[in-house]
Write an enzyme that holds these catalytic residues in place. Structure first.
Site, mmCIF file in Angstrom:
data_model
loop_
_atom_site.group_PDB
_atom_site.id
_atom_site.type_symbol
_atom_site.label_atom_id
_atom_site.label_comp_id
_atom_site.label_asym_id
_atom_site.label_seq_id
_atom_site.Cartn_x
_atom_site.Cartn_y
_atom_site.Cartn_z
ATOM 1 N N ILE A 1 24.285 -11.054 -5.419
ATOM 2 C CA ILE A 1 24.249 -11.517 -4.028
ATOM 3 C C ILE A 1 23.566 -12.885 -3.955
ATOM 4 O O ILE A 1 24.007 -13.772 -3.244
ATOM 5 C CB ILE A 1 23.494 -10.512 -3.118
ATOM 6 C CG1 ILE A 1 24.174 -9.151 -3.118
ATOM 7 C CG2 ILE A 1 23.389 -11.056 -1.705
ATOM 8 C CD1 ILE A 1 23.398 -8.089 -2.348
ATOM 9 N N GLY B 1 16.608 -15.934 -5.969
ATOM 10 C CA GLY B 1 15.472 -16.526 -5.277
ATOM 11 C C GLY B 1 14.380 -16.866 -6.267
ATOM 12 O O GLY B 1 14.578 -16.787 -7.485
ATOM 13 N N GLY B 2 13.228 -17.253 -5.721
ATOM 14 C CA GLY B 2 12.117 -17.645 -6.565
ATOM 15 C C GLY B 2 11.656 -16.509 -7.468
ATOM 16 O O GLY B 2 11.176 -16.728 -8.576
ATOM 17 N N MET B 3 11.834 -15.286 -6.989
ATOM 18 C CA MET B 3 11.295 -14.157 -7.734
ATOM 19 C C MET B 3 12.270 -13.527 -8.706
ATOM 20 O O MET B 3 11.879 -12.737 -9.553
ATOM 21 C CB MET B 3 10.857 -13.068 -6.762
ATOM 22 C CG MET B 3 9.547 -13.373 -6.107
ATOM 23 S SD MET B 3 9.077 -12.006 -5.073
ATOM 24 C CE MET B 3 8.867 -10.713 -6.232
ATOM 25 N N GLY B 4 13.535 -13.791 -8.520
ATOM 26 C CA GLY B 4 14.496 -13.142 -9.404
ATOM 27 C C GLY B 4 15.867 -13.108 -8.783
ATOM 28 O O GLY B 4 16.162 -13.869 -7.860
ATOM 29 N N VAL C 1 19.094 -11.044 -6.947
ATOM 30 C CA VAL C 1 19.403 -9.901 -6.100
ATOM 31 C C VAL C 1 20.860 -9.509 -6.322
ATOM 32 O O VAL C 1 21.742 -10.360 -6.326
ATOM 33 C CB VAL C 1 19.182 -10.228 -4.604
ATOM 34 C CG1 VAL C 1 19.364 -8.973 -3.759
ATOM 35 C CG2 VAL C 1 17.805 -10.810 -4.393
ATOM 36 N N LYS D 1 16.779 -5.916 -6.430
ATOM 37 C CA LYS D 1 16.189 -7.177 -6.876
ATOM 38 C C LYS D 1 15.528 -6.957 -8.223
ATOM 39 O O LYS D 1 14.695 -6.069 -8.374
ATOM 40 C CB LYS D 1 15.159 -7.648 -5.835
ATOM 41 C CG LYS D 1 14.467 -8.941 -6.228
ATOM 42 C CD LYS D 1 13.466 -9.382 -5.186
ATOM 43 C CE LYS D 1 14.127 -10.162 -4.073
ATOM 44 N NZ LYS D 1 13.153 -10.833 -3.204
ATOM 45 N N ASP E 1 4.788 -14.868 3.045
ATOM 46 C CA ASP E 1 5.847 -15.844 2.711
ATOM 47 C C ASP E 1 6.954 -15.806 3.762
ATOM 48 O O ASP E 1 8.139 -15.826 3.447
ATOM 49 C CB ASP E 1 6.413 -15.541 1.317
ATOM 50 C CG ASP E 1 7.317 -16.663 0.818
ATOM 51 O OD1 ASP E 1 7.171 -17.806 1.308
ATOM 52 O OD2 ASP E 1 8.176 -16.394 -0.038
#
Lengths: 93, 704
Positions: free
Chosen positions: B15, B18-21, B23, B38, B131
């Protein structure tokens, strides 16, 4: 250079309510002036031209007092300080 | 990873990132549902303690249960990878909705109050977002706000923030993920403090400002400039269209000192709701009344609608009217005109997926637009760009939208539009975006289709409820076309339909079909009102049989199917092609209850003298109740209804502009999975006494 558009009532919501939109832009033709208007007021574009970029059938554009249909359409030259009016035609039922 | 199993989740597609990983859309093989999954990227967690901290916080956030918070179903580790399983939300991020253009005040207030409500819920459970930004807020097609990533904020070490803030080399865009966050960062966080729930309220202030102006309140070419603006500069004033009340809320959220801000998210929610109710009662402001992205219709007594009410949507050449009644259909509340002065050729109600959405097409000098309202007409969308547009390589421009058609109940986000020049458009995201169905547009017959009197329009769309890939459409004047493969290929299906306007009487295509209906429970059965001629098909439009047995004229436009009886249809014949008015000044509906073997006039309550009326193709409709309700509008502006299957009629309204479209719905329908009741009613009807037979006039005339 600048160019000023006169915006008819039904389109003013897409111009922050303004009747005139003055753009500081270096433009040589009606087409270029319109491109600058679309950037400033994106909602006006589809109301004035079709998705193929033609001026809508019942909408007239005037540079000064001249209808651009008789002066070269979208390639009509625009001089500094020009005033362009968007006017719906008198037609319909 | 696509296709792989992670625990009991099968990865379906990516999908986003993002900054974290990353999705993914995944399928939960145990609970049989789609979810968002995620996978946290290795390396985003600075050290093991952060990893545990994140796990702890995510688990705490998974306890949050609020309609405006994306639910976290599960947090876990699999083969050393940390993952989170979340509610799958279809929609657009608020940042995408804002783009570079501001939102309407009404939307800002509605979305803002929902975000504040979500924060109030989380803060009450000691969970701070850390955030919050427009990119992690999603708005669903129904207008519901969902805040994502609660408690999942990257634990940015304070030193890193300080380094970023004082670093002046390089453009801001290069600063990576932290830059996206920096725009929303509260002054106290920039100064190196931990930040608390009031830092979330600062971020909410930034989001409200962004929605109101299309721009961020604090900007800079470098992170140093940006940080300096956040720490020291006041935000620039907002445009005049923003009510002072909303501007005051934003300014208080953006107070540099946390103690000067609202102290609770609930206070922000209450303040936004207060502005919302004040703006509803305020006198009309010219700039707000017509857009830009929504229209608020003021000065109209709007309908108050409940589930189970019957809703009538009436489109005229100069605006739309909405009517409601309880299920007895004896008294109608009327609201309108909506879209004052615009022609409304298509209307629809979409009650799928618990929506209450009205759709309207509006046409004028300024083009044709598709609008929707989720509150029965108080607020309508007013698209900045035309939402239905022919692709540039087609060389074609949209002239009108003639039909808005819902997809099948099990595809609640699918919609279709039939347009002029004849083409079919499809949306798979509840009307957000539309695409041309190329299979039909590229049909080799198309260059030889000719316009009828109303233009070359695709006016009827009939998806087959039993077969997902089957659909039939009707085009004037090209005839009936059907697809069996989901729209890739189309075949003309006009065998047996006669044309009067060319030498060949039974051509493959070119028929001037005025309207076509299909029975929902027996989708192989069709009825069709042609430009001269009434027809039935019992084989899915493969072949047609003339059924004009005893009607005064087989010329007409409107035809309506009885939803519960596949042998029963209603028509409104007009005299002829030359005189397109009801014959002899008598307004009469005709009904067959034996699939066209005979027809009976229905006229009780309808004028039988000097009623030279024209009823256009989409100006007659039926509800779904038992006994059936029927409704039609005339070109002279009258609206008639019957609550007893057509036995008796009453005039509901008169003095309207010319009626071109009448649609009806029972509010709250259709529910997903609802089966149309069918054949037992049909059996009861077919045993009824034979109606009187009326002599049929000779067919004549030509297509105009």
């Amino acid at each position: 250079m600048s160019v000023t558009f006169h915006i008819p009532g039904p389109l003013r919501p897409f111009a922050d309510g303004r009747a005139q939109v003055k753009l500081e832009a270096s433009v040589a033709t009606v087409s270029e002036a319109l491109q600058a208007l679309w950037v400033a007021c994106p909602g006006i574009r589809d109301r004035v031209v079709t998705e193929q970029g033609q001026i809508r059938e019942h909408i007239n554009l005037f540079v000064g007092n001249e209808d651009v249909r008789y002066t070269g359409g979208l390639t009509t030259p625009v001089s500094p300080g020009a005033e362009i009016s968007i006017v719906p035609a008198i037609s319909g039922g | 990873m696509i296709g792989e199993l992670l625990g009991h989740y099968r990865i379906v597609s990516k999908i986003g990132q993002g900054g974290m990983g990353v999705v993914y859309r995944a399928h939960d093989e145990v609970l049989e549902r789609d979810v968002a999954l995620k996978v946290v990227r290795e390396g985003t967690l600075v050290e093991k303690s952060s990893r545990e901290h994140l796990l702890h916080e995510a688990r705490a956030a998974s306890a949050l249960s609020h309609p405006n918070i994306c639910t976290i179903h599960e947090v876990g580790e699999f083969a050393g990878e940390l993952y989170m399983v979340m509610e799958l939300i279809e929609g657009k991020t608020l940042s995408a909705l804002i783009g570079t253009a501001a939102l309407a005040v009404e939307s800002i207030l509605r979305y803002g109050a929902q975000i504040a409500g979500a924060l109030a819920h989380a803060h009450g459970r000691n969970i701070i977002h850390h955030d919050l930004k427009s990119a992690n807020i999603v708005v669903t097609p129904q207008g519901l706000v969902k805040v994502l990533d609660f408690g999942l904020a990257r634990r940015v070490p304070n030193k890193l923030v300080a380094d970023q803030a004082t670093e002046s080399i390089g453009p801001l865009e290069g600063a990576g993920a932290i830059a996206g966050t920096l725009f929303y960062m509260a002054p106290e966080v920039l100064r190196g403090q931990a930040g608390d729930h009031r830092s979330d309220l600062w971020a909410l202030g930034v989001i409200l400002y962004e929605a109101a102006s299309g721009q961020l309140p604090f900007r800079g070419r470098t992170s140093l400039e940006l940080s300096s603006a956040i720490l020291h500069e006041p935000p620039s004033p907002l445009p005049d269209r923003i009510p002072p009340g909303l501007w005051a809320v934003i300014q208080r959220c953006l107070a540099k000192e946390p103690a000067q801000r609202y102290q609770q998210a609930g206070e922000v929610q209450a303040a936004l709701e207060a502005v919302q109710s004040a703006s509803k009662t305020a006198p009309a402001q010219p700039s707000e009344q017509r857009g830009p992205s929504t229209i608020v219709h003021r000065g109209i007594q709007h309908l108050r609608v409940k589930d189970g009410d019957v809703l009538l949507l009436v489109g005229t050449t100069k605006g739309a009217f909405l009517l409601r009644s309880t299920a007895d259909r004896s008294r109608w509340d009327v609201a309108g005109p909506y879209f004052h002065g615009l022609a409304i050729y298509a209307l629809a109600y979409d009650g799928r997926d618990d929506r209450h959405r009205l759709w309207a097409s509006t046409s004028s000098y300024w083009g044709t637009y598709l609008r929707s309202s989720d509150d029965f007409g108080k607020v309508w969308t007013n698209p900045v760009e035309a939402n239905i547009r022919f692709p540039s390589d087609s060389g074609t421009s949209l002239k009108n939208i003639w039909q808005i058609c819902l997809g099948r109940p099990d595809q609640p986000n699918v919609l279709y539009c039939g347009v002029e020049p004849a083409a079919l458009f499809e949306s798979r995201d509840a009307g957000e975006t539309w695409s041309l169905v190329r299979g039909l547009f590229d049909h080799p017959h198309r260059p030889r289709w000719v316009p009828g009197n109303g233009g070359l329009c695709l006016h009827t769309i009939l998806p087959d409820p039993a077969h997902n890939d089957r659909m039939s459409v009707a085009i004037s004047a090209a005839g009936v076309y059907s697809t069996d493969d989901g729209g890739c290929t189309w075949r003309a299906r006009n065998r047996g339909i006669r044309v009067v306007h060319q030498p060949e009487k039974y051509p493959e295509f070119g028929q001037c079909v005025h309207k076509m209906v299909m029975h929902p429970a027996r989708p192989e059965r069709f009825f069709l009102q042609n430009h001269w001629g009434l027809y039935r098909s019992d084989d899915g439009a493969e072949s047609w049989k003339d059924i004009a047995n005893g009607v005064p004229s087989d010329f007409g436009f409107a035809i309506v199917m009885h939803p519960h009886n596949p042998d029963c249809v209603y028509i409104l014949p007009v005299e002829s092609d030359e005189f397109r008015c009801t014959a002899d000044g008598c307004l009469r509906v005709y009904r067959t209850r034996n699939a066209g073997a005979s027809w009976e006039p229905l006229m009780r309550g309808l004028p039988q003298k000097r009623a030279y009326e024209t009823i256009l193709r989409d100006a007659m409709t039926a509800d779904s109740l038992d006994p059936l309700g029927l409704y039609f509008g005339t070109r002279s502006g009258q609206l008639y209804g019957s609550a007893d299957e057509g036995k008796t009629w009453q005039r509901i309204l008169e003095g309207l502009p010319a009626v071109v479209c009448v649609k009806c719905a029972v509010v709250g329908e259709p529910r997903v999975g609802r089966k149309p009741k069918a054949t037992q009613v049909a059996a009861a009807h077919s045993s009824a006494a034979k109606p009187p037979v009326v002599k049929r006039k000779k067919r004549r005339g030509k297509l105009k």
